[in-house]
Design a protein around this motif. Sequence first.
Motif, PDB file in Angstrom:
ATOM      1  N   LEU A 199      30.928  22.614  31.990  1.00  0.00           N
ATOM      2  CA  LEU A 199      31.425  21.268  32.267  1.00  0.00           C
ATOM      3  C   LEU A 199      31.836  21.104  33.720  1.00  0.00           C
ATOM      4  O   LEU A 199      31.697  20.017  34.302  1.00  0.00           O
ATOM      5  CB  LEU A 199      32.600  20.951  31.342  1.00  0.00           C
ATOM      6  N   VAL A 200      32.351  22.184  34.326  1.00  0.00           N
ATOM      7  CA  VAL A 200      32.714  22.119  35.745  1.00  0.00           C
ATOM      8  C   VAL A 200      31.469  21.862  36.581  1.00  0.00           C
ATOM      9  O   VAL A 200      31.440  20.975  37.445  1.00  0.00           O
ATOM     10  CB  VAL A 200      33.414  23.415  36.188  1.00  0.00           C
ATOM     11  N   PHE A 201      30.407  22.657  36.322  1.00  0.00           N
ATOM     12  CA  PHE A 201      29.161  22.433  37.062  1.00  0.00           C
ATOM     13  C   PHE A 201      28.582  21.058  36.739  1.00  0.00           C
ATOM     14  O   PHE A 201      28.023  20.382  37.622  1.00  0.00           O
ATOM     15  CB  PHE A 201      28.142  23.524  36.715  1.00  0.00           C
ATOM     16  N   GLY A 202      28.698  20.646  35.485  1.00  0.00           N
ATOM     17  CA  GLY A 202      28.199  19.323  35.112  1.00  0.00           C
ATOM     18  C   GLY A 202      28.943  18.213  35.819  1.00  0.00           C
ATOM     19  O   GLY A 202      28.341  17.204  36.236  1.00  0.00           O
ATOM     20  N   ALA A 203      30.261  18.381  35.964  1.00  0.00           N
ATOM     21  CA  ALA A 203      31.053  17.367  36.652  1.00  0.00           C
ATOM     22  C   ALA A 203      30.663  17.287  38.128  1.00  0.00           C
ATOM     23  O   ALA A 203      30.529  16.198  38.693  1.00  0.00           O
ATOM     24  CB  ALA A 203      32.537  17.685  36.517  1.00  0.00           C
ATOM     25  N   ILE A 204      30.476  18.476  38.740  1.00  0.00           N
ATOM     26  CA  ILE A 204      30.061  18.492  40.155  1.00  0.00           C
ATOM     27  C   ILE A 204      28.700  17.821  40.314  1.00  0.00           C
ATOM     28  O   ILE A 204      28.484  16.998  41.221  1.00  0.00           O
ATOM     29  CB  ILE A 204      30.019  19.942  40.685  1.00  0.00           C
ATOM     30  N   GLY A 205      27.771  18.173  39.426  1.00  0.00           N
ATOM     31  CA  GLY A 205      26.446  17.567  39.492  1.00  0.00           C
ATOM     32  C   GLY A 205      26.485  16.071  39.264  1.00  0.00           C
ATOM     33  O   GLY A 205      25.757  15.309  39.934  1.00  0.00           O
ATOM     34  N   SER A 206      27.338  15.644  38.330  1.00  0.00           N
ATOM     35  CA  SER A 206      27.444  14.203  38.050  1.00  0.00           C
ATOM     36  C   SER A 206      27.987  13.441  39.248  1.00  0.00           C
ATOM     37  O   SER A 206      27.508  12.340  39.571  1.00  0.00           O
ATOM     38  CB  SER A 206      28.351  13.979  36.834  1.00  0.00           C
ATOM     39  N   VAL A 207      28.991  14.025  39.908  1.00  0.00           N
ATOM     40  CA  VAL A 207      29.556  13.367  41.089  1.00  0.00           C
ATOM     41  C   VAL A 207      28.509  13.265  42.195  1.00  0.00           C
ATOM     42  O   VAL A 207      28.349  12.217  42.833  1.00  0.00           O
ATOM     43  CB  VAL A 207      30.795  14.140  41.585  1.00  0.00           C
ATOM     44  N   ILE A 208      27.768  14.350  42.414  1.00  0.00           N
ATOM     45  CA  ILE A 208      26.748  14.349  43.469  1.00  0.00           C
ATOM     46  C   ILE A 208      25.656  13.333  43.170  1.00  0.00           C
ATOM     47  O   ILE A 208      25.282  12.507  44.030  1.00  0.00           O
ATOM     48  CB  ILE A 208      26.140  15.758  43.629  1.00  0.00           C
ATOM     49  N   LEU A 209      25.142  13.367  41.934  1.00  0.00           N
ATOM     50  CA  LEU A 209      24.065  12.441  41.581  1.00  0.00           C
ATOM     51  C   LEU A 209      24.565  10.997  41.524  1.00  0.00           C
ATOM     52  O   LEU A 209      23.821  10.062  41.863  1.00  0.00           O
ATOM     53  CB  LEU A 209      23.460  12.855  40.236  1.00  0.00           C
ATOM     54  N   GLY A 210      25.820  10.817  41.118  1.00  0.00           N
ATOM     55  CA  GLY A 210      26.387   9.467  41.124  1.00  0.00           C
ATOM     56  C   GLY A 210      26.498   8.910  42.518  1.00  0.00           C
ATOM     57  O   GLY A 210      26.199   7.722  42.766  1.00  0.00           O
ATOM     58  N   TYR A 211      26.939   9.767  43.441  1.00  0.00           N
ATOM     59  CA  TYR A 211      27.036   9.344  44.842  1.00  0.00           C
ATOM     60  C   TYR A 211      25.656   8.978  45.381  1.00  0.00           C
ATOM     61  O   TYR A 211      25.491   7.932  46.053  1.00  0.00           O
ATOM     62  CB  TYR A 211      27.659  10.473  45.659  1.00  0.00           C
ATOM     63  N   LEU A 212      24.654   9.819  45.109  1.00  0.00           N
ATOM     64  CA  LEU A 212      23.302   9.533  45.590  1.00  0.00           C
ATOM     65  C   LEU A 212      22.751   8.263  44.953  1.00  0.00           C
ATOM     66  O   LEU A 212      22.015   7.491  45.599  1.00  0.00           O
ATOM     67  CB  LEU A 212      22.388  10.722  45.297  1.00  0.00           C
ATOM     68  N   PHE A 213      23.079   8.032  43.690  1.00  0.00           N
ATOM     69  CA  PHE A 213      22.639   6.805  43.015  1.00  0.00           C
ATOM     70  C   PHE A 213      23.207   5.567  43.712  1.00  0.00           C
ATOM     71  O   PHE A 213      22.499   4.566  43.926  1.00  0.00           O
ATOM     72  CB  PHE A 213      23.072   6.835  41.553  1.00  0.00           C
TER      73      PHE A 213
ATOM     74  N   PHE B 250      22.598   0.645  46.186  1.00  0.00           N
ATOM     75  CA  PHE B 250      23.375  -0.398  46.840  1.00  0.00           C
ATOM     76  C   PHE B 250      23.270  -0.369  48.366  1.00  0.00           C
ATOM     77  O   PHE B 250      23.562  -1.362  49.023  1.00  0.00           O
ATOM     78  CB  PHE B 250      24.858  -0.287  46.443  1.00  0.00           C
ATOM     79  N   MET B 251      22.867   0.779  48.926  1.00  0.00           N
ATOM     80  CA  MET B 251      22.790   0.866  50.378  1.00  0.00           C
ATOM     81  C   MET B 251      21.363   1.059  50.871  1.00  0.00           C
ATOM     82  O   MET B 251      21.101   1.011  52.074  1.00  0.00           O
ATOM     83  CB  MET B 251      23.680   2.016  50.894  1.00  0.00           C
ATOM     84  N   GLY B 252      20.435   1.291  49.950  1.00  0.00           N
ATOM     85  CA  GLY B 252      19.034   1.410  50.308  1.00  0.00           C
ATOM     86  C   GLY B 252      18.674   2.658  51.084  1.00  0.00           C
ATOM     87  O   GLY B 252      17.633   2.689  51.750  1.00  0.00           O
ATOM     88  N   SER B 253      19.492   3.689  51.009  1.00  0.00           N
ATOM     89  CA  SER B 253      19.211   4.921  51.757  1.00  0.00           C
ATOM     90  C   SER B 253      18.150   5.752  51.045  1.00  0.00           C
ATOM     91  O   SER B 253      18.024   5.719  49.813  1.00  0.00           O
ATOM     92  CB  SER B 253      20.496   5.748  51.922  1.00  0.00           C
TER      93      SER B 253
END
Length: 342
Positions: free
Chosen positions: A256-270, A275-278
């Motif tokens: 779950l720790v790795f999943g949370a880190i991955g979710s935060v990273i992928l959420g940020y990239l999403f 919304f920013m078109g990067s």
Amino acid sequence: MNEMPRPPGTAAGLSLSLVVPMYNEEENVAPMLARIHEVLGDYPHPWEIVLVDDGSADATNERMRAQRERFGPHVRVLTLQRNFGQTAAMQAGIDCARGSVVALLDGDLQNDPADIPDMVQRLIDEDLDMVAGWRKNRQDDFWRRKIPSRIANRLIRSITGVNLHDYGCSLKVFRAHVLKGVRLYGEMHRFIPAWFATQTSPRRIREHVVQHHARAHGTSKYGISRTFRVILDLLSVYFFMRFKARPGHFFGSIGLVFGAIGSVILGYLFVIKVFMGSDIGTRPLLFVGVMCMLVSVQLITTGVLSELMTRTYFESGQQRSYVVRPGDPGEGDEAQWYRRDA
């Protein structure tokens, strides 16, 4: 009114099995058995010796059999097909033992069998399930043996919660019906008290100061390399003591720790993509996020299943961590007890 039956190991049935694993100890076989018979000759209950030859490459096995002929059929000999290690040799002897009390003893004569009667008496008088030896005045090299041992013992105590001074002392006395519920494999003989605590309360485990002598014959089988094996085995002990009944909590929490880190990273990239078109396709962070999610899934699934399968393999009763050569005098009806009045 019918009397309640006595549990195994009370004065009504205090038979003793002494299990001695040996590996390349040809010079110690005769003096060790002579010492055992000297100190247990007046033991008031039936007793036997189970000698386990752990695939010795010298004349250990031949001398075991010669001493059996000398002392009698209460000396039982088990010969393993090859060198399986001290833990497997101990387990072989424990499986073969018939006594209501089982004592474990190294075959190098550094521990004195004279301590066994007092340890057995304490086991009964204090209604314990295990009495472990404590080499308070240890006769070993200070830097190579004593210091590493003290560090390891303190680490093991803090992780397992079983408060003993000397986990490395092989001289231990157990109630057989509790000990036979513990399966040993790998190199887990160093953590027998910890494994034992999974079958009984740590309050029923005590230590007893025992004599310790310098090795007179043969060479030590231990080296500095065992330190790394102890650390790995300690991790396994910690896992099974804390998470044996709920392994998913152990692996799941890390996953779950790795999943949370991955979710935060992928959420940020999403967010920056939508919304920013990067452009995120060439960002290393995307790879890190995906890998974290994959690691999370693997820890929650493959890790749990593999650990459960490994534990089931050894505890199913269908597989053992050793193979005994057929036809040994430790097996069969000819095995007898030593009785003082015989």
